[in-house]
Design an enzyme around this catalytic site. Structure first.
Site, PDB file in Angstrom:
ATOM      1  CD  GLU A  81      -3.121  -0.718   0.213  1.00 17.11           C
ATOM      2  OE1 GLU A  81      -3.089   0.370  -0.390  1.00 17.11           O
ATOM      3  OE2 GLU A  81      -4.009  -1.569   0.031  1.00 17.11           O
ATOM      4  CD  GLU A 134       4.586 -21.818  11.030  1.00 20.14           C
ATOM      5  OE1 GLU A 134       4.637 -22.181  12.219  1.00 20.14           O
ATOM      6  OE2 GLU A 134       3.685 -21.107  10.558  1.00 20.14           O
TER       7      GLU A 134
END
Length: 304
Positions: free
Chosen positions: A90, A121
């Site tokens: 953004e 992960e």
């Protein structure tokens, strides 16, 4: 870590405890379920409020890095990684900054944004490798995100960043975690037990999003990307944003729509430059030079 050790570790985490308020949630109707979720969500802003000193310190470190040509790098797995990528993506349209100024990295790469990547992960070496792939340096700031505070991928990245003497920040939902002990700045937004036990995409994820919003918004304000509370560096790349740029110029200068549109056209759709031109009376080249002398900070440029 053995299965037994992992079970013991999970048993000690706040985010893995059962929530007494939702223990019988499977017996409730839709209205009752969403009421409980909403009630639990109310605790999130308070948890973030307790972290404001650490968040502000992180912002100061990020701004220092930006001014020295460094980057803000988010890294996480699953929901945490997705939120980092979201916040980073953004920044270019909102603040007109290069796409590599704020970087989001997720365990498992681009595919992991939409699909779970088994075991991604659990690999600390991959956390380091992903930083090496973007040529992470001591000038950058690394923000590791994990509700548990124990994600091996993120820990590997934090340890690598520490080895370079880069500033490290941990955003977690469990106090005293491994990530907290590694990072220079620990932001521990402890939101308590989730409505669904261990579903840290809920309250913990909401807290993470609030913190990330603060990190980039406050940093960009201090970098001069706003005037008053207006996004004056917004990139007018579509119809909505072009209309917003016109409104921004009108709001900042109290000029007419016609003046805003005409000045924006002369300013190559640069709202900040257009505002400078309207309020100072300078033409494009001179207005741009004044802004450059003040590192793009419009308020300071207008005060000269």
């Amino acid at each position: 870590m053995t299965e037994q050790n992992l079970l013991q570790s999970l048993a000690q985490m706040v985010t893995e405890q059962r929530n007494a308020n939702s223990i019988d949630i499977d017996r409730l109707n839709a209205a009752e379920i969403v009421k409980i979720i909403n009630q639990e969500d109310k605790s999130v802003p308070f948890a973030v409020e307790q972290c404001l000193p650490q968040i502000a310190l992180a912002v100061e470190k990020i701004v220092t890095a930006f001014r020295q040509g460094g980057r803000l790098v988010y890294i996480g797995a699953g929901t945490s990684g997705r939120l980092g990528v979201l916040d980073a993506s953004e920044c270019p349209p909102t603040y007109g900054v290069p796409s590599d100024m704020v970087v989001g990295i997720i365990a498992g790469g681009e595919r992991a944004l939409r699909h779970p990547i088994e075991g991604a992960e659990d690999n600390p070496q991959q956390g380091q490798a992903d930083l090496e792939n973007i040529h992470f340096t001591a000038k950058d700031v690394l923000v590791g995100i994990a509700a548990s505070g124990r994600t091996p991928y993120v820990i590997g990245a934090l340890n690598y960043a520490k080895s370079l003497d880069a500033v490290t920040v941990a955003i977690t939902g469990n106090p005293g975690s491994a990530m907290t002990q590694i990072a220079d700045i620990a932001i521990e937004a402890v939101v308590g037990q989730e409505v669904l036990t261990g579903s840290s995409r809920m309250k913990s994820g909401t807290a993470q999003k609030l913190v990330l919003n603060m990190l980039t918004t406050a940093s960009m304000i201090l970098m001069g990307k706003c005037y008053q509370n207006l996004m004056v560096d917004v990139q007018a790349s579509n119809e909505k944003l072009r209309a917003r740029a016109v409104r921004i110029v009108m709001q900042a200068t109290e000029c007419s729509k016609d003046v805003a549109q005409e000045t924006l056209q002369r300013a190559d759709n640069n709202a900040k430059l257009a505002i400078m031109m309207v309020l100072s009376g300078l033409e494009k080249t001179d207005a741009a030079q004044v802004l450059d002398r003040h590192q793009g900070k419009l308020r300071q440029a207008l005060a000269q």
